[in-house]
Enzyme design. Structure first.
Site, mmCIF file in Angstrom:
data_model
loop_
_atom_site.group_PDB
_atom_site.id
_atom_site.type_symbol
_atom_site.label_atom_id
_atom_site.label_comp_id
_atom_site.label_asym_id
_atom_site.label_seq_id
_atom_site.Cartn_x
_atom_site.Cartn_y
_atom_site.Cartn_z
ATOM 1 N N CYS A 91 117.425 50.116 96.308
ATOM 2 C CA CYS A 91 118.862 49.122 96.933
ATOM 3 C C CYS A 91 119.748 50.188 95.396
ATOM 4 C CB CYS A 91 119.339 48.055 95.649
ATOM 5 S SG CYS A 91 118.034 47.237 96.748
ATOM 6 N N ASN B 74 118.188 52.858 103.435
ATOM 7 C CA ASN B 74 117.441 51.931 102.743
ATOM 8 C C ASN B 74 117.255 50.592 103.197
ATOM 9 O OD1 ASN B 74 114.954 51.111 100.787
ATOM 10 N ND2 ASN B 74 116.994 49.942 100.058
ATOM 11 N N GLU B 75 116.044 50.105 103.905
ATOM 12 C CA GLU B 75 115.994 48.989 104.095
ATOM 13 C C GLU B 75 117.428 48.441 104.486
ATOM 14 O OE1 GLU B 75 115.218 46.328 100.523
ATOM 15 O OE2 GLU B 75 113.141 46.460 100.960
ATOM 16 N N GLU C 222 112.301 54.640 91.482
ATOM 17 C CA GLU C 222 113.927 53.817 91.747
ATOM 18 C C GLU C 222 114.540 53.716 90.291
ATOM 19 O OE1 GLU C 222 114.581 50.546 94.153
ATOM 20 O OE2 GLU C 222 116.388 50.914 93.464
HETATM 21 O O1 AHR Z 1 111.551 47.985 94.548
HETATM 22 C C1 AHR Z 1 113.351 47.778 94.334
HETATM 23 C C2 AHR Z 1 113.380 47.005 94.845
HETATM 24 O O2 AHR Z 1 112.873 46.896 96.076
HETATM 25 C C3 AHR Z 1 114.252 48.314 95.890
HETATM 26 O O3 AHR Z 1 115.563 48.931 95.040
HETATM 27 C C4 AHR Z 1 114.597 47.463 97.405
HETATM 28 O O4 AHR Z 1 114.453 49.198 98.161
HETATM 29 C C5 AHR Z 1 113.826 46.436 97.636
HETATM 30 O O5 AHR Z 1 114.258 45.548 97.979
#
Ligand code: AHR
Length: 662
Positions: A260, A387-388, A56
């Site tokens: 994120c 994602n989440e 990321e």
């Molecule tokens: O890994 C850091 C963050 O943790 C990522 O962006 C997110 O997916 C999670 O909350």
């Protein structure tokens, strides 16, 4: 039907569906030899894609990290949106060393491309003895390696004057020069100029200066400096040491570009892959959700190329057409959904992404991939959607619309869904319910927890239903980089291997962090502008990933504990790599006393002699740092088979033992 029956039924179906080669291995039920306490060993096929990485762009992982560009804010697009203190001239100084004078301005009337609107104009009245220009301080200084070449490029447009000499120089403190070259600019339209400098000495905080040496008015944009020595020498490439450290993990897949970052801070901040391909000066840049800037120099082409280079299957993630639920700083309730009227073109973008990766060169997006220098498809097999995300109706509607279209058009692509940020709770439960309803092939679970959680959850998937979606543990880490954190992850990973029939993939997170710009701790690899260090957690990942198998063997390792006693600090797994035929044992002792094991290799046709042992051990609080990068490291040794039968696992250790078979 109770869980056990479900488990047996799933096993039966699994075995029946297996291809003949695997089936014949699986039916080889091996009788235990001298250790009657062992049950019969069964060979269970497990995922070949089990251990990978998750990249990321946070903590300056891309710009100022893996992306090898040495100039910060190369195209003058930094703005207060990225960071309140920034503007198009951030990390640049106006340079008039030899008493020259003139003016500098940021303009946007006639840019190279409208997506990259800002450039600077130098209006030079008198160049003095040293010229008038600009100086960039890089990402916390430019690190140079003596004798290595650095490739420079810039776009210049002459507004007034003709044949203006320009000098490019790498400088240190007190005017020291690490190398320079000059050229003459004459173009009245934006023209690219290139050159290179061989560094005369090592440096860790050099600056790059570009000065015009004649009275003139010139526009400047896209000032770039790359080490020639990028990973595999690729253009617009990656920082060699960081890329190699990732490659050394031997990841089976790479998830990118976030997290994120993907769903973004509001709809305008969502990651749009199309902005990240093509010539870098034509890529539309934007604020990074982690409070800095994304140049997109490291874009989807570069991600796919890197995956191919390191033999990792690409797993790009796209937003499920909703933003992060924490958007706008509103915790939990800030999710914004793309208007339904925009969904058609949003879904088309996702189909185009798959075409970009896999389409023939005759297709619209396959042609763009070919134009970037890669006519061959990238063989995309996975795509993540979301994602989440908070499990709302908005999310469900949009996920389903994307899911249905992608599945219909590309039935061979495995779609990975999402079940919230935590290992349990409302989003987790609703996410699973939704995944069940849609029959999503794989869902992405995330755990950031204390070491004790990882030790106590070794059996998390033992009783998991085998008939529904498979699991991708897309992000997990225990809170710290001490050896004990790494060992708790190792213990958990033995459970992942044991359940590698339903856990399809797993990746530690986050992967990289620039020590001066940490958005999130802990991370797997830390670096500054010159060097890096590997954490204890890294070694655990590497020991598992480099020693992955595709068949799981139960009942090979036992701990010498009194009957009915369990100890969560002890964990072990045994796999077979059918490619090499090797049997691989992993033994974790996260406790403070030696642990006796009983290892039963009967019937496994192990070659006589010795086996290889890789050991990670130390004190629980041991950790690596930039000043002490080798406090924790692995050691390799040989171990005699005779000694292996009752192997003693040292306190606070992970042992990986690799055995050759006949
Ligand atoms: O890994 C850091 C963050 O943790 C990522 O962006 C997110 O997916 C999670 O909350």
């Amino acid at each position: 039907m109770n869980l056990f029956k479900t488990y047996l039924l799933a096993w039966f179906l699994f075995a029946v569906l297996l291809p003949v080669t695997v089936f014949s291995q699986q039916t080889t039920v091996i009788a235990s030899g001298s250790q009657p306490r062992f049950a019969q060993k069964a060979l269970k096929p497990i995922s070949k894609d089990l251990f990978g990485v998750f990249f990321e762009d946070l903590s300056y992982s891309a710009d100022g990290g893996l992306y090898a560009e040495l100039i910060q804010n190369r195209s003058f697009e930094y703005s207060p949106d990225d960071n309140k203190k920034w503007n198009p001239l951030s990390f640049w100084d106006y340079t008039t060393d030899g008493h020259g004078y003139g003016k500098i301005a940021v303009e946007s009337a006639q840019p190279i491309a409208s997506v990259n609107p800002h450039y600077i104009v130098l209006d030079i009245d008198d160049p003095g003895t040293e010229g008038v220009g600009i100086t960039n301080s890089g990402f916390d200084g430019i690190a140079l390696h003596s004798g290595e070449n650095y490739d420079f490029s810039v776009y210049i447009k002459l507004i007034a004057g003709s044949r203006v000499p320009v000098k490019v120089e790498l400088r240190g403190k007190k005017g020291i020069s690490y190398g320079q070259f000059s050229f003459t600019t004459a173009g009245k339209v934006w023209t690219k100029y290139t050159g290179s400098i061989k560094a005369l000495a090592d440096a860790d905080s050099a600056k790059l200066t570009v000065v015009a040496l004649a009275k003139s008015k010139i526009a400047i944009d896209e000032v770039s400096l790359f080490p020639r020595n990028t990973f595999r020498g690729e253009k617009n490439g990656l920082r060699a040491d960081l890329a190699q450290a990732i490659a050394n993990l031997k990841p089976k897949f790479m998830r990118f570009p976030g997290g994120c970052l993907v769903h973004g801070d509001g709809l305008d901040n969502m990651y749009r892959w199309k902005n990240t391909i093509g010539p870098v000066e034509l890529r539309s840049q934007q604020r990074n959700i982690w409070n800095y800037h994304q140049s997109y120099g490291l874009g989807f082409f570069e991600y796919f190329r890197f995956c191919e280079d390191i033999g990792a299957k690409p797993l790009p993630v796209v937003a499920a057409a909703v933003s992060c639920q924490n958007s706008g700083g509103v915790r939990g309730t800030g999710q914004k959904a793309l208007p339904l009227v925009d969904m058609k073109s949003y879904i088309q973008d996702i189909l185009d992404l798959i075409e970009y990766a896999n389409g023939p060169v005759t297709s619209k997006y396959g042609a763009k991939r070919a134009a970037a220098g890669h006519p061959k498809p990238f063989n995309l097999q996975y795509i993540g959607i979301g994602n989440e995300d908070k499990q709302t109706d908005d999310f469900r509607d949009r996920f389903k619309s994307i899911y249905d279209v992608v599945r219909a058009k590309y039935p061979d692509i495995t779609i990975v869904g999402t079940v919230g940020p935590f290992p349990s709770g409302e989003d987790y439960d609703l996410g699973w319910k939704f995944a069940d309803k849609l029959n999503v092939p794989v869902v992405d679970e995330h755990f950031y927890q204390k070491p004790a959680w990882f030790l106590n959850n070794n059996n998390r998937y033992d009783g998991f239903r085998r008939s529904k979606s498979k699991v991708y543990i897309g992000e997990y880490a225990s809170w710290g980089n001490n050896l004990i954190n790494a060992l708790s992850e190792a213990a958990f990973m033995t459970g992942i291997e044991r359940n590698g029939d339903i856990v399809k993939m797993a990746s530690y997170a986050p992967l990289l962090a620039n020590l001066s710009h940490i958005s999130w701790n802990p991370d797997l690899i830390y670096f500054n502008n010159k060097t890096l260090f590997l954490t204890a957690n890294y070694f655990v990942q590497q020991m598992f990933s480099a020693n992955q198998g595709d068949l799981y063997l139960s009942d090979v390792i036992k701990f010498g504990l009194p009957a009915a006693q369990t100890d969560s600090t002890l964990a072990a797994s045994c796999v077979k790599d059918s490619g090499t035929g090797d049997i691989i044992l992993k033994i974790v002792n996260a406790g403070d006393k030696e642990a006796n094991t009983i290892i039963d290799l009967a019937g496994l046709k192990i070659q006589q002699g010795s086996a290889s042992l890789e050991l990670l051990k130390g004190a629980p609080s041991d950790k690596n740092s930039i000043s002490n990068p080798d406090a924790v490291r692995t050691v390799k040794d040989d171990i005699q088979l005779a000694a292996l039968k009752n192997y003693v696992a040292p306190p606070f250790s992970l042992s990986v033992i690799r055995l050759k078979t006949e």
